[in-house]
Design a protein around this motif. Sequence first.
Motif, short mmCIF file in Angstrom:
data_model
loop_
_atom_site.label_atom_id
_atom_site.label_comp_id
_atom_site.label_asym_id
_atom_site.label_seq_id
_atom_site.Cartn_x
_atom_site.Cartn_y
_atom_site.Cartn_z
N UNK A 144 45.08 36.47 45.03
CA UNK A 144 43.54 37.36 44.88
C UNK A 144 43.65 37.88 43.63
N UNK A 145 42.79 37.87 42.77
CA UNK A 145 43.30 38.97 40.99
C UNK A 145 42.36 39.46 40.37
N UNK A 146 42.48 40.10 39.54
CA UNK A 146 41.53 41.51 39.21
C UNK A 146 42.10 40.94 37.42
N UNK A 147 40.78 40.63 36.96
CA UNK A 147 41.06 40.88 35.42
C UNK A 147 40.63 41.82 34.85
N UNK A 148 41.17 43.16 33.81
CA UNK A 148 40.69 43.81 33.32
C UNK A 148 40.67 44.32 31.81
N UNK A 149 39.79 44.43 31.31
CA UNK A 149 39.75 44.15 29.72
C UNK A 149 39.17 45.21 29.58
#
Length: 294
Positions: A20-25
């Motif tokens: 599982x992953x999360x991209x934050x920009x």
Amino acid sequence: MTVSSMTGFARVDGATDGFGWTWELRSVNGKGLDVRVRLNGGFERLEAKVRDTVSQHFKRGNMGVTLNVVRTAETSAYTVNRELLAELISIAEEFDNTSSLSAGTIADLMNVRGVLEAVEAQEDEATRDARDDVVLGSLNEAISQMAAHRAEEGEKLDAMLRGHVDNIEATVIRAGNCAAARGDAIKERLKRQIEELMDAGKFEPERLHQEAALLATKADIREEIDRLKAHITAARDMLTKGGSIGRKLDFLCQEFNREANTLCSKANDIELTNCGMELKVIIDQLREQVQNVE
């Protein structure tokens, strides 16, 4: 195209094959495009592709890109350091020779660092590449979200910028309509100044012509008014075109300010001076907002 702000935020979650992953920009103002990338979970290999993908969509802004990865399922095998465990058991028996070790004691020894170690399961290159493609695919989703947020902020910026340009135009029109800026007023003032020069001493005809031309140039603000009007048209054209126009608008603000300074230096009455000072204030407000434009 619309005006785009350099301020924005995006967050996208994803999961596949036990990961599982999360991209934050996060994006804020910047002179150029500065991308700072933080990747974990063994995905550091994607940094070059991440930078390239971001640079294809944005031209300016300080951009922070973070990937946080967690394992949602067991993907590791475990190995026991039997030599270390045997040594720990021997030490424990020295302190208690009268009883055998309980299962609970064994469990406690297993928790000692180095006894039980996770061994990453081996995976082939095709499996890894497929997962990378899925992770990068969700980055594109985050980029689209970021672009939408920056466009939304850009709409607000566009309204403020157009308002400042409208105020500049109104002030320029007022300056052009000032009594001191009219041709007859300039002619009368020039005549009076020449008479003062004549009273002060004798001038040769050629010298008098040069002085008259110089005074006329200093008194006439029509050229500055015309250039300011041209800059107003250029600003509106840029805002209508949209896109990455921040640098061009910033340069145009410098040109606006240059003409306003000249107008102030030529002003010879209170009304025209006030117009020039008001112009400088509005131009400064415009330039402050332009710093947010991509």
